[in-house]
Design a protein around this motif. Structure first.
Motif, PDB file in Angstrom:
ATOM      1  N   GLY A 368       9.208   9.094  -8.035  1.00 50.73           N
ATOM      2  CA  GLY A 368       9.060   8.627  -9.413  1.00 50.73           C
ATOM      3  C   GLY A 368       8.142   7.441  -9.585  1.00 50.73           C
ATOM      4  O   GLY A 368       7.871   7.014 -10.708  1.00 50.73           O
ATOM      5  N   ASN A 369       7.636   6.890  -8.482  1.00 50.45           N
ATOM      6  CA  ASN A 369       6.710   5.765  -8.606  1.00 50.45           C
ATOM      7  C   ASN A 369       5.301   6.276  -8.903  1.00 50.45           C
ATOM      8  O   ASN A 369       5.024   7.471  -8.812  1.00 50.45           O
ATOM      9  CB  ASN A 369       6.698   4.951  -7.309  1.00 50.45           C
ATOM     10  N   GLU A 370       4.423   5.355  -9.247  1.00 47.02           N
ATOM     11  CA  GLU A 370       3.041   5.765  -9.516  1.00 47.02           C
ATOM     12  C   GLU A 370       2.261   5.937  -8.225  1.00 47.02           C
ATOM     13  O   GLU A 370       1.287   6.676  -8.158  1.00 47.02           O
ATOM     14  CB  GLU A 370       2.351   4.707 -10.386  1.00 47.02           C
ATOM     15  N   LEU A 371       2.687   5.237  -7.214  1.00 47.92           N
ATOM     16  CA  LEU A 371       1.959   5.207  -5.951  1.00 47.92           C
ATOM     17  C   LEU A 371       2.959   4.933  -4.839  1.00 47.92           C
ATOM     18  O   LEU A 371       3.935   4.222  -5.042  1.00 47.92           O
ATOM     19  CB  LEU A 371       0.932   4.056  -6.008  1.00 47.92           C
ATOM     20  N   ALA A 372       2.720   5.523  -3.691  1.00 54.43           N
ATOM     21  CA  ALA A 372       3.532   5.154  -2.524  1.00 54.43           C
ATOM     22  C   ALA A 372       2.690   5.367  -1.276  1.00 54.43           C
ATOM     23  O   ALA A 372       1.936   6.335  -1.174  1.00 54.43           O
ATOM     24  CB  ALA A 372       4.809   5.990  -2.463  1.00 54.43           C
ATOM     25  N   LEU A 373       2.793   4.424  -0.375  1.00 55.94           N
ATOM     26  CA  LEU A 373       2.123   4.546   0.924  1.00 55.94           C
ATOM     27  C   LEU A 373       3.208   4.790   1.961  1.00 55.94           C
ATOM     28  O   LEU A 373       4.287   4.217   1.881  1.00 55.94           O
ATOM     29  CB  LEU A 373       1.393   3.257   1.305  1.00 55.94           C
ATOM     30  N   GLU A 562       2.687   0.347  -7.799  1.00 55.42           N
ATOM     31  CA  GLU A 562       2.259   0.662  -9.162  1.00 55.42           C
ATOM     32  C   GLU A 562       0.739   0.661  -9.212  1.00 55.42           C
ATOM     33  O   GLU A 562       0.083   0.021  -8.390  1.00 55.42           O
ATOM     34  CB  GLU A 562       2.826  -0.367 -10.144  1.00 55.42           C
ATOM     35  N   LEU A 563       0.212   1.373 -10.195  1.00 59.83           N
ATOM     36  CA  LEU A 563      -1.215   1.634 -10.219  1.00 59.83           C
ATOM     37  C   LEU A 563      -1.761   1.402 -11.622  1.00 59.83           C
ATOM     38  O   LEU A 563      -1.128   1.778 -12.609  1.00 59.83           O
ATOM     39  CB  LEU A 563      -1.390   3.110  -9.857  1.00 59.83           C
ATOM     40  N   TYR A 564      -2.900   0.760 -11.698  1.00 61.54           N
ATOM     41  CA  TYR A 564      -3.577   0.591 -12.985  1.00 61.54           C
ATOM     42  C   TYR A 564      -5.025   1.034 -12.778  1.00 61.54           C
ATOM     43  O   TYR A 564      -5.674   0.600 -11.827  1.00 61.54           O
ATOM     44  CB  TYR A 564      -3.538  -0.870 -13.435  1.00 61.54           C
ATOM     45  N   ILE A 565      -5.494   1.872 -13.667  1.00 63.38           N
ATOM     46  CA  ILE A 565      -6.826   2.450 -13.483  1.00 63.38           C
ATOM     47  C   ILE A 565      -7.680   2.120 -14.693  1.00 63.38           C
ATOM     48  O   ILE A 565      -7.230   2.254 -15.831  1.00 63.38           O
ATOM     49  CB  ILE A 565      -6.718   3.984 -13.335  1.00 63.38           C
TER      50      ILE A 565
END
Lengths: 586, 266
Positions: A368-373, A562-565
């Motif tokens: 459910g996150n925007e990004l995961a490594l 989290e990610l912002y584009i």
């Protein structure tokens, strides 16, 4: 849980982020020219000028969905304008086909300006790969179009009065030729057309107003003058791209023979009508061959498929542009997988074992996150061993590693760290499971040898400041250790600082390898300025990302984020939105 | 019977005897002499051996050993601090007792406040928001080796038209108070006087009074020594931990504790 397949690292992005990057990429005219053409195409001998427009705006948005592990299905609104200069019906000289085109793109990697890029490529797309839905604008050629075409053909005729000897037949079409004498008083006033289906064939029935002047009627030696009409049939021929009527060819069916009706009664009228009918063929032939550009739905679809395939099969756009900062340590080619059901793009980096044939899609750890490594267990273990070897070089040797503190000394002989899932060791949270063997130095007594094992919980949290976000690696928490109790420094010296270092090193190496940047040290702190993932998608977007925590699994570490584009360059839309469009000179 | 089996049988018999026989230790000499026997006794009861780190006297009493009061005092004082630190603690306690005319209690925040501000008349300092200086959790050589494990700093994406704003930092949180070490040699900042006198003073607050008075410095060092000593649990706490009703890191983590045993004589 399969976090990284046979790779060391994996990045997962949600479909919303992929869409966002795609929309930004799509606004880039040099990658995706929105207007293609004019192109010249010939259909049924007629030359067409083709212009293609591809859209992505509020009214007609482009979209994408995940089709399978390796393909994203794009849905583009296309407009195809076909113009021909000499359509008999002016209304048919330009047609506008509109359709939604579904085109699969392959998730693949390539080299772009020396950088490894993972993206979506339309290379190799053929017409057959282009799915067309919602096709509209296919012109239907009916009686109206033929009427217009006949009127148009009439106007292009060099003459409208046809003579045979002293006899004259004048062909009218309303008042389109006002020079004719006598002026048109025939019925019908204009040329009338109708489409009739006879024996499964379509015919154009034309009723044309005429005037007949015969100065000397044979035998009677009198003049005959009369308005009337010429009635004839011509077969309508339909191809994929046109509809034509050849006025020079009489129908074979005798019932469809040309006839003339004259209004003025006369004893010779039947003979005169027969005479004029015989002459009419040449007059009718003057209409020539009327051809209307008329695409069948199938032909229109094929035209769109052909043009869209030609447009798209050179296009591709990057989604992820990792770049190793170290020339000696090139980043492994990124390999992408799409988790269709979960709407996730997973990017594997640095193949650890096997070949491409062994690559499998990782599980959904995006949660459910925007990004995961994620970093795989084998890589984590490699870093853990490196930290242990550097912190306690004597561990594993016969003499062990002497740990001295003002409060007490110990010799550490064994130290093992493994990763454990939530639920293992009766712990609800994923953790490091640490075991070891140490001899504790006790004054005035014999030194006991202690074999220990227990959980260490790795936690981190996000804090935001003026310079951006910060991931704070919390002090690792030793299971069951209550800080209100007395410390046991020697024991905690073994466990806590090393676990903190493991987290720091693993995070930094992960960031470094997935293509983000570990840019600089924070003064006097064990920390660094980081970009968790590449801050730029080549020429398209700038990405701001923040990590928010650590989760431990048996198969590795996961760092959610989290990610912002945002777009790299401003577009006309941006300027319009900002009300800063260039103004004309005053 | 093979020699190995005979040896094992002998050890087992000895252990059985030890369990069934109460050992009484009245002085330090006896303690030293019977030490190996006590070790064997504790090794035979693995559950008790780990409890040595909770309270060695209670663990050994549970194993059937009786101690005189002086021996109990001897064991507990020996274990709480190492010799050098014990000597330093005694030295500080003596000096402070003389200076303050009472037994120093730097672990008591109310006592500490009264002592500094009422007895020593020190100026209260505004310590708001400041944290003391701490020593690194690793020695410099290890720190250097660990630093080398971190990836080299890079400046990538130089073709970006502008650097993105600093999007992220990662760093380790400072270690929790009980496992970090106050740096007694670091410079203490000069602070402004506080508007109010605090009624309580923590060890971290006391750090900023280190240079205000030699007594304050001694109190700080004593507080650190006291805090860092091995905590020996009361009988009540010991029982709760043993029964699993109270969490304890040793009880949780120590799977096996083995004490050296004397050679078995033929």
């Amino acid at each position: 849980m399969n976090l990284t397949s046979n790779f060391d690292f994996c990045v997962e992005l949600g479909i919303d982020s992929v869409k966002e990057i795609f929309h930004l990429a799509f606004k880039s005219e040099h990658r995706y020219p929105h207007n293609v053409g004019p192109l010249t195409r010939t259909f049924s001998g007629r030359e067409f000028t083709i212009n293609v427009r591809v859209l992505d705006d509020e009214d007609k948005p482009a979209d994408l969905s995940f089709q399978d592990e390796k393909h994203i299905l794009f849905s583009f609104p296309f407009e195809l304008q076909a113009q021909t200069a000499d359509a008999p019906d002016p209304a048919l000289s330009e047609i506008l086909l509109e359709a939604q085109a579904d085109i699969p793109a392959l998730l693949t990697a390539w080299d772009e300006d020396g950088d490894e890029v993972l993206g979506l490529s339309f290379s190799g797309i053929t017409s057959a790969d282009v799915g067309i839905t919602g096709l509209s604008g296919v012109p239907s050629v009916g009686v109206e179009q033929f009427r217009n075409a006949v009127h148009s053909a009439y106007e292009t005729m060099p003459v409208h009065a046809f003579s045979s000897g002293a006899n004259t037949v004048t062909l009218y079409d309303g008042n389109r030729d006002v020079t004719l004498e006598p002026p048109n008083a025939a019925t019908p006033y204009d040329i009338e057309v109708a489409l009739e289906t006879i024996a499964a064939e379509q015919y154009l029935k034309v009723t044309a107003p005429i005037h007949v002047l015969i100065p000397v009627v044979p035998v009677l030696n009198s003049e005959y003058s009369s308005f009337g009409r010429l009635i004839f049939y011509r077969k309508v021929e339909q191809t994929d791209t046109s509809v034509s009527v050849d006025m020079t060819v009489d129908p074979a069916d005798a019932a469809l023979a040309t006839s003339v009706e004259l209004d003025t009664p006369d004893v010779a009228r039947p003979q005169i009508q027969t005479l004029i009918t015989a002459q009419a063929r040449g007059m009718i032939s003057a209409f020539g061959v009327i051809t209307e550009p008329a695409f069948t739905a199938a032909a229109a679809q094929q035209l769109l498929q052909d043009e869209i395939a030609a447009y798209i099969n050179t296009r591709r756009y990057p989604v992820y542009s990792p770049k190793s900062g170290d020339e000696d340590e090139p980043l492994g080619t990124p390999v992408g997988f799409l988790l269709v059901d979960d709407g996730i793009l997973a990017i594997l980096l640095n193949r650890r074992s096997g070949t491409a044939a062994d690559d499998t899609a990782p599980d959904n750890f995006l949660n459910g996150n925007e990004l995961a490594l994620a970093v795989g267990a084998a890589k984590v273990q490699e870093e853990i061993q490196a930290v242990i070897a550097d912190k306690f070089p004597g561990v594993g040797s016969e003499d062990g590693e002497l740990i001295e503190t003002p409060e007490g000394d110990a010799v550490l002989y064994e130290l093992n760290v493994s990763l454990a899932n939530p639920g293992e060791h009766e712990e609800s949270e994923g953790h490091l499971w640490i075991s070891g063997k140490t001899k504790v130095k006790i004054d005035c007594w014999w030194d006991p040898t202690v074999e220990f094992e227990g959980p260490v919980f790795m936690r981190a949290h996000r804090e935001d400041g003026e310079e951006g976000c910060e991931l704070i690696i919390d002090a690792p928490e030793v299971g069951d250790f209550d800080f209100d109790q007395s410390c046991c420094d020697v024991f905690l010296e073994i466990i806590i600082p090393i676990a903190g270092w493991i987290a720091l090193v693993v995070i930094e190496i992960t960031i470094d390898k997935v293509g983000g940047e570990v840019a600089e040290d924070i003064a006097n702190e064990q920390g660094a300025i980081i970009e968790p993932i590449p801050p730029v998608v080549n020429g398209i977007a700038e990405i701001t990302s923040c990590l928010t925590g650590i989760t431990v699994f048996r198969d590795g570490f996961v760092f959610p984020g989290e990610l912002y584009i945002r777009r790299l360059a401003r577009s006309a839309e941006d300027l319009r939105g900002m009300r800063r469009m260039p103004r004309p000179d005053p | 019977m093979t020699e190995k089996k005979r040896k094992a049988h002998s050890v087992a018999a000895e252990r059985k005897t030890a369990r069934s026989r109460a050992i009484e230790i009245k002085d330090e000499k006896t303690l030293g002499a019977l030490g190996p026997q006590l070790n064997r006794l504790l090794n035979a009861q693995p559950g008790l051996a780990a409890m040595l780190f909770i309270n060695p006297v209670l663990a050994m009493q549970e194993a059937g050993v009786k101690f005189s009061r002086p021996v109990i005092h001897h064991i507990l004082s020996r274990l709480r601090h190492r010799p050098a630190m014990r000597e330093r603690r005694e030295e500080l306690e003596a000096r402070l007792t003389e200076a303050l005319c009472e037994v120093p209690r730097p672990g008591n925040s109310a006592w500490l406040s009264r002592t500094l501000f009422e007895k020593l008349h020190l100026q209260p300092l505004d310590t708001g928001g400041l944290t003391p200086s701490y020593k690194s959790a690793h020695d410099p050589a290890v720190e250097k080796r660990l630093q080398a494990l971190r990836p080299k700093r890079t400046h990538r994406y130089s073709h970006l038209p502008s650097r993105p704003r600093r999007t992220g930092r990662v760093r380790m949180q400072e270690m929790p108070p009980l496992i970090r070490r106050l740096d007694l040699d670091a410079a203490v900042p000069e602070l402004k006087p506080a508007k109010h006198t605090p009624k309580r003073l923590s060890l971290e607050d006391l750090y900023f009074y280190r240079d205000s008075s030699p007594v304050a410095r001694d109190l700080l060092e004593l507080a650190i020594i006291q805090r860092r000593g091995l905590h020996l649990h009361s009988r009540y706490s010991y029982r709760l931990i043993k029964e699993g009703k109270r969490g304890n890191v040793f009880r949780r983590w120590f799977r096996k504790v083995t004490l050296p045993e004397p050679e078995v004589k033929e």
